[in-house]
Write a protein that holds these residues in place. Structure first.
Motif, PDB file in Angstrom:
ATOM      1  N   GLN A 235       0.818  -1.220   0.000  1.00 54.86           N
ATOM      2  CA  GLN A 235       0.000   0.000   0.000  1.00 54.86           C
ATOM      3  C   GLN A 235       0.847   1.262   0.000  1.00 54.86           C
ATOM      4  N   GLU A 236       2.031   1.197   0.574  1.00 53.83           N
ATOM      5  CA  GLU A 236       2.861   2.401   0.594  1.00 53.83           C
ATOM      6  C   GLU A 236       3.287   2.797  -0.811  1.00 53.83           C
ATOM      7  N   ILE A 237       3.742   1.832  -1.599  1.00 56.25           N
ATOM      8  CA  ILE A 237       4.159   2.181  -2.960  1.00 56.25           C
ATOM      9  C   ILE A 237       2.953   2.538  -3.820  1.00 56.25           C
ATOM     10  N   ASP A 312      -9.500   1.119  -4.766  1.00 52.18           N
ATOM     11  CA  ASP A 312      -8.336   1.416  -3.931  1.00 52.18           C
ATOM     12  C   ASP A 312      -8.725   2.189  -2.689  1.00 52.18           C
ATOM     13  N   SER A 313      -8.193   1.769  -1.554  1.00 49.00           N
ATOM     14  CA  SER A 313      -8.369   2.522  -0.310  1.00 49.00           C
ATOM     15  C   SER A 313      -7.109   2.346   0.518  1.00 49.00           C
ATOM     16  N   PHE A 314      -6.864   3.317   1.398  1.00 54.70           N
ATOM     17  CA  PHE A 314      -5.646   3.317   2.197  1.00 54.70           C
ATOM     18  C   PHE A 314      -5.981   3.530   3.667  1.00 54.70           C
ATOM     19  N   PRO A 315      -5.172   2.954   4.572  1.00 55.53           N
ATOM     20  CA  PRO A 315      -5.369   3.213   6.004  1.00 55.53           C
ATOM     21  C   PRO A 315      -5.253   4.712   6.290  1.00 55.53           C
ATOM     22  N   LEU A 316      -6.033   5.183   7.245  1.00 55.95           N
ATOM     23  CA  LEU A 316      -6.023   6.621   7.548  1.00 55.95           C
ATOM     24  C   LEU A 316      -4.658   7.092   8.008  1.00 55.95           C
ATOM     25  N   LEU A 318      -1.771   6.044   7.076  1.00 55.94           N
ATOM     26  CA  LEU A 318      -0.900   6.175   5.909  1.00 55.94           C
ATOM     27  C   LEU A 318      -1.212   7.469   5.162  1.00 55.94           C
ATOM     28  N   VAL A 319      -2.487   7.772   5.003  1.00 53.34           N
ATOM     29  CA  VAL A 319      -2.891   9.012   4.331  1.00 53.34           C
ATOM     30  C   VAL A 319      -2.430  10.220   5.133  1.00 53.34           C
ATOM     31  N   GLU A 320      -2.587  10.172   6.445  1.00 59.39           N
ATOM     32  CA  GLU A 320      -2.167  11.291   7.291  1.00 59.39           C
ATOM     33  C   GLU A 320      -0.664  11.505   7.208  1.00 59.39           C
ATOM     34  N   ARG A 321       0.094  10.412   7.059  1.00 60.68           N
ATOM     35  CA  ARG A 321       1.551  10.545   6.978  1.00 60.68           C
ATOM     36  C   ARG A 321       1.979  11.110   5.629  1.00 60.68           C
ATOM     37  N   TYR A 322       1.388  10.608   4.547  1.00 60.02           N
ATOM     38  CA  TYR A 322       1.816  11.046   3.218  1.00 60.02           C
ATOM     39  C   TYR A 322       1.231  12.386   2.815  1.00 60.02           C
ATOM     40  N   LEU A 323       0.074  12.724   3.342  1.00 60.52           N
ATOM     41  CA  LEU A 323      -0.556  13.991   2.971  1.00 60.52           C
ATOM     42  C   LEU A 323      -0.593  14.959   4.149  1.00 60.52           C
ATOM     43  N   ASP A 324       0.319  14.768   5.050  1.00 62.95           N
ATOM     44  CA  ASP A 324       0.423  15.644   6.214  1.00 62.95           C
ATOM     45  C   ASP A 324       0.583  17.096   5.768  1.00 62.95           C
ATOM     46  N   GLY A 325      -0.264  17.939   6.280  1.00 65.89           N
ATOM     47  CA  GLY A 325      -0.181  19.360   5.941  1.00 65.89           C
ATOM     48  C   GLY A 325      -1.066  19.783   4.798  1.00 65.89           C
ATOM     49  N   TRP A 326      -1.643  18.822   4.086  1.00 67.32           N
ATOM     50  CA  TRP A 326      -2.500  19.198   2.967  1.00 67.32           C
ATOM     51  C   TRP A 326      -3.766  19.892   3.436  1.00 67.32           C
ATOM     52  N   TRP A 327      -4.247  19.531   4.616  1.00 66.91           N
ATOM     53  CA  TRP A 327      -5.452  20.211   5.116  1.00 66.91           C
ATOM     54  C   TRP A 327      -5.171  21.675   5.390  1.00 66.91           C
ATOM     55  N   ASN A 328      -3.934  21.964   5.808  1.00 64.05           N
ATOM     56  CA  ASN A 328      -3.557  23.375   6.001  1.00 64.05           C
ATOM     57  C   ASN A 328      -3.486  24.105   4.658  1.00 64.05           C
ATOM     58  N   LYS A 329      -2.957  23.412   3.649  1.00 62.58           N
ATOM     59  CA  LYS A 329      -2.874  24.026   2.322  1.00 62.58           C
ATOM     60  C   LYS A 329      -4.258  24.335   1.762  1.00 62.58           C
ATOM     61  N   LEU A 330      -5.249  23.536   2.162  1.00 60.59           N
ATOM     62  CA  LEU A 330      -6.607  23.730   1.663  1.00 60.59           C
ATOM     63  C   LEU A 330      -7.452  24.601   2.582  1.00 60.59           C
ATOM     64  N   GLY A 331      -6.898  24.948   3.744  1.00 58.66           N
ATOM     65  CA  GLY A 331      -7.625  25.811   4.673  1.00 58.66           C
ATOM     66  C   GLY A 331      -8.763  25.120   5.392  1.00 58.66           C
ATOM     67  N   ILE A 332      -8.620  23.811   5.663  1.00 59.58           N
ATOM     68  CA  ILE A 332      -9.660  23.054   6.368  1.00 59.58           C
ATOM     69  C   ILE A 332      -9.012  22.243   7.486  1.00 59.58           C
ATOM     70  N   SER A 333      -9.840  21.631   8.305  1.00 59.89           N
ATOM     71  CA  SER A 333      -9.317  20.793   9.385  1.00 59.89           C
ATOM     72  C   SER A 333      -8.925  19.422   8.840  1.00 59.89           C
ATOM     73  N   LYS A 334      -8.141  18.687   9.624  1.00 60.59           N
ATOM     74  CA  LYS A 334      -7.749  17.341   9.213  1.00 60.59           C
ATOM     75  C   LYS A 334      -8.983  16.454   9.060  1.00 60.59           C
ATOM     76  N   GLU A 335      -9.957  16.628   9.947  1.00 61.06           N
ATOM     77  CA  GLU A 335     -11.173  15.811   9.884  1.00 61.06           C
ATOM     78  C   GLU A 335     -11.942  16.091   8.586  1.00 61.06           C
ATOM     79  N   GLU A 336     -12.022  17.369   8.199  1.00 66.15           N
ATOM     80  CA  GLU A 336     -12.713  17.712   6.956  1.00 66.15           C
ATOM     81  C   GLU A 336     -11.968  17.138   5.746  1.00 66.15           C
TER      82      GLU A 336
END
Length: 838
Positions: A235-237, A312-316, A318-336
């Motif tokens: 799943q990581e690759i 395709d689906s990924f563990p949360l 894994l998504v939080e690790r690879y897309l860390d900070g994307w919620w800030n880039k989008l101006g929303i919370s991590k939950e959103e």
């Protein structure tokens, strides 16, 4: 030798042959046999070893051979004629708006570029070719896998071994994408590092396809390998590959200065492109809500998978690790952010790429009518409050690129028999004048194609056995398998368990009795299992074992290394194309379309495309489309249907010969199959439908929101936020109606919706007949009463029957008028004591 680099030297072509280089670097040759024949003549003995690759043929050309060909007037004339036809093709296709970006994880253009695994890739390749034929302004994005998809080797026991080969870009029709004289590169951020991506361009007619690669010296070794293999395990690759495709693909197009109006995601692998497009807008000053509306307005998602496990689906984490900070880039919370792809599984929540694709697009579809139904049921949880058939996932049934799979002799027959406009209007049924196909000529060609198939099967089986170290007697036997005059049935596809390759062995005695009957029949099998699909591999082994156990090695042949080249030979040469999926797990299927195009008849379960195409006179059905209580019951019933139809219908019809030796009844079915399947299941029809149904409306919608009326974008985003905050407090109830028989149902519905703009509310009566038919009737706003908005209406069924009904309130902005965008739905509670009789 310690290899530190590679240089390439193309031959200096004699002046009369200079045009060959231009032809070699445009995959137009892949659907024009006369162009392929020009390159084959350069080195006929090595053409198969080159996988029919023109660039390789030129690279390894003998200068003396080229000089001799340049002196051959016939060859030079053929080069000039083919080049003139190629130029006319390019010049006659002006870009047709809108500007489209098409993203796919794999593409099947030709066997010499093995960056496809199966149907999804072949469909993507056919989509691109048809877009070129139709002159669409389309740019495609994908990946260059420098080890490609594996070559399959089978042991005598049917054990699959995967062999990977390095693909050398310089030996393929690929050109490095450059800017200012240097390879163009973009970066994609991974945890703790940036991975750099370059691209190759492959030209497919008028359509450029950009294939990305991380195989760059500035990347770490493990990052260079990210684009080595298609669907690498783990799943990581996989998340890394999909970030490169979606995020890297958008950045590549921007670096090229491209601004597509429509973004088409071919499966959920590319769904991260929506995140990148929203990030761009937020960085430019838009709010997240505005960015979501703007990006989704021009996005389309096509799903090809009819089972939840295939998405395709990924563990949360894994998504939080690879897309860390994307919620800030989008101006929303991590939950959103997580909510964009969140899906609840029995074992806990995951991040679904298909959910992300659906949340960030305003159009979606399956790939057949039945698959559209399955998809609406599968994703109905995303549109709470809508009935399954209202879920806004449509369908466009797949089609095939006609000239990539039509045998040249059948092509010539059609050219002689059909109107001159046929080749340009493949989707028009009136062009397929099959009644003009002369019976004896059609039968003569079908016999030739079957004989060619038998010849190819023998050659491949000989090589397969030789590689496995078989004894000389076995090699001699390989040269005699099959009979070129016997009814030949083909089964070739990915070996997934739901495709039930061994269904015909359910009753071995019945099968053997049919095969040993007075009228002979023979089978050819081929197909790969995914490297990690152990049950699929086991099916290949079981197939080999059963063939050997029953002593059928001369009449049932299992070939290795199924690719586009073998697929063409099979669909062109067999008399019957067999397909046995467990309904409704075949999203579409396209191999049967290719067989029908070449004059074979389909014998298939009523699933995918065949559920639409079958008409009782153009082929045969296995089973009747029923739903069974268990898989075992379905398998048994389908197997009996297979045996009965084969023994009592197919075999006798094939051998029923008239006075001149032709099977008139059989050929009548062949004509009807060509007539019904040829135009309807062409990629030209399919892409035309995408252009009319999705591409043009999405571009118009996107332009309206972004360019002509930017204020509307802010208004819609603001409205959604306002309604979202107030929706939990919305109440709707219905006053108990009268119960008079044969009188209209009189309804009074009340709505309290403080904080929701009244003009965006609608109240609906939803009626379902016991047969399943659904009807939606709008109630009329009739003022206020009981501190609530009052809506009234009446309903009288158009025909007798038993009906259920309910009432709901829907918040729908004028700019979001389709049911798909009715994101806010609430149903009235039960208020009636007894059934209403009307």
């Amino acid at each position: 030798m310690n290899v530190i680099g590679r240089i390439v030297s193309m031959p200096s072509l004699p002046e009369p042959l200079r045009g060959l280089s231009e032809l070699a670097y445009n995959l137009w040759w892949s659907w024009n046999p006369e162009a392929q024949h020009l390159f084959e003549q350069i080195n006929p003995s090595q053409w198969k070893r080159f996988r029919a690759n023109p660039v390789r043929a030129l690279l390894e050309a003998d200068p003396e051979r080229l000089a001799a060909l340049a002196e051959n007037a016939g060859y030079v004339g053929a080069v000039e004629a083919t080049l003139a036809r190629f130029h006319r093709y390019l010049q006659s296709r002006s870009p047709k708006p809108p500007r489209i970006a098409y993203f796919s994880m794999e593409y099947g253009f030709h066997e010499s570029l093995p960056i496809y695994s199966g149907g999804l890739g072949i469909l993507a390749g056919d989509h691109i070719k048809a877009a070129s034929d139709l002159g669409l302004d389309l740019t495609a994005v994908g990946m260059f896998y420098h080890e490609g998809y594996f070559r399959q080797q089978l042991t005598p026991e049917g054990q699959q071994h995967e062999v990977y080969e390095d693909l050398r870009p310089e030996e393929l029709p690929l050109v490095v994408v450059s800017k200012d004289g240097k390879p163009l590169k973009v970066g994609v951020e991974f945890p703790g590092r940036t991975v750099y991506v370059m691209a190759y361009r492959v030209q497919v007619g008028t359509v450029p396809v950009y294939l990305m690669s991380t195989n760059l010296p500035e990347n770490r070794p493990e990052d260079r390998a990210l684009t080595a293999r298609l669907y690498a395990p783990g799943q990581e690759i996989r998340i890394e590959q999909e970030m490169i495709l979606g995020i890297g693909g958008v950045r590549l197009l921007r670096a090229l200065g491209l601004a597509p109006e429509v973004w088409h995601m071919n499966e959920g692998h590319a769904a991260f492109l929506g995140l990148e497009r929203m990030r761009e807008m937020v960085a430019a000053g838009s709010s997240f809500g505005e960015a979501l509306e703007a990006t989704s307005a021009g996005a389309l998602f096509t799903t090809h998978t009819p089972v939840p496990a295939g998405h395709d689906s990924f563990p949360l984490d894994l998504v939080e690790r690879y897309l860390d900070g994307w919620w800030n880039k989008l101006g929303i919370s991590k939950e959103e952010f997580i909510a964009l792809g969140r899906e609840e599984k029995s074992y806990g929540p995951v991040f679904s790429m298909s959910n992300l694709a659906l949340h960030t697009s305003r159009a979606a579809g399956g790939v057949s009518a039945l698959h559209g139904e399955v998809s609406r049921e599968m994703f109905k949880h995303l549109w709470k409050g809508l009935e399954p058939e209202e879920v806004p996932i449509g369908h466009i049934t797949n089609g095939i690129h006609t000239f990539s799979f039509l045998h040249p002799e059948m092509h010539a027959l059609y050219e002689r028999s059909f109107p001159k406009t046929w080749a340009e209007q493949l989707h028009d049924p009136s062009q397929w004048t099959v009644e003009r196909l002369e019976e004896s000529e059609l039968w003569h060609i079908r016999n030739k194609l079957r004989a060619h198939l038998v010849e190819e099967v023998r050659a491949r089986l000989f090589e397969q056995r030789r590689r496995n170290g078989d004894l000389p007697a076995s090699l001699r036997a390989a040269e005699k398998v099959l009979d070129p005059t016997v009814l030949t049935i083909g089964f070739a596809r990915r070996f997934a368990t739901y495709k039930r390759a061994i269904l015909m062995f359910t009753d071995p005695n019945r099968l053997v009795s049919i095969l040993n009957g007075p009228l002979p029949v023979q089978f050819v099998f081929a197909g790969k299992a995914h490297p990690k699909d152990e049950p699929g591999k086991e099916f290949i082994k079981k197939l080999a074992e059963k063939i050997k156990e029953l002593g059928l090695e001369d009449r049932m042949i299992l070939l290795e290394d199924y690719d586009m080249g073998l697929a063409r030979t099979l669909v062109q040469g067999v008399d019957v194309w067999l397909n046995t999926p467990r309904r409704p797990m075949e999203a579409s299927g396209t191999s049967g379309m290719k067989a029908a195009l070449n004059g074979a008849l389909n014998f298939s379960v009523l699933d995918g495309w065949w559920a639409e195409a079958f008409n009782t006179t153009n082929g045969w059905a296995i089973g009747d489309g029923r739903t069974y209580a268990t898989e075992e019951a379905q398998d048994y019933a389908d197997a009996q249907s297979f045996y009965d139809t084969l023994q009592y219908e197919i075999i006798p019809l094939f051998y029923a010969r008239g006075a001149v030796g032709t099977p008139s009844g059989w050929l009548a079915m062949v004509r009807d199959s060509i007539r019904t399947c040829g135009p309807t299941y062409s990629a030209q029809r399919m892409v035309n439908e995408y252009h009319r149904k999705f591409y043009t409306p999405l571009a118009q919608r996107s332009a309206h929101l972004l360019e002509k009326n930017a204020a509307a974008l802010k208004e819609v985003a603001g409205w959604k936020k306002q309604v979202q905050n107030a929706w939990n407090n919305v109440k709707v109830w219905v006053e108990a109606p009268s119960t008079s028989i044969n009188q209209p149902l009189q309804l009074r519905a009340f709505v309290q919706a403080y904080g929701v703009p009244t003009e965006t509310l609608r109240v609906e009566l939803v009626v379902r007949r016991s047969s399943g038919d659904l009807e939606v009737v709008a109630l009329q706003h009739a003022g206020q009463e009981r501190d609530a908005l009052l809506y009234t209406g009446s309903y009288l069924p158009a025909r007798p029957g038993s009906y259920e009904y309910g009432v709901r309130v829907v918040a729908a902005h004028p700019e979001l008028s389709s049911p798909r965008e009715a994101a806010f739905v609430k149903w009235a509670g039960t208020v009636v004591e007894e059934p209403v009789k009307v």
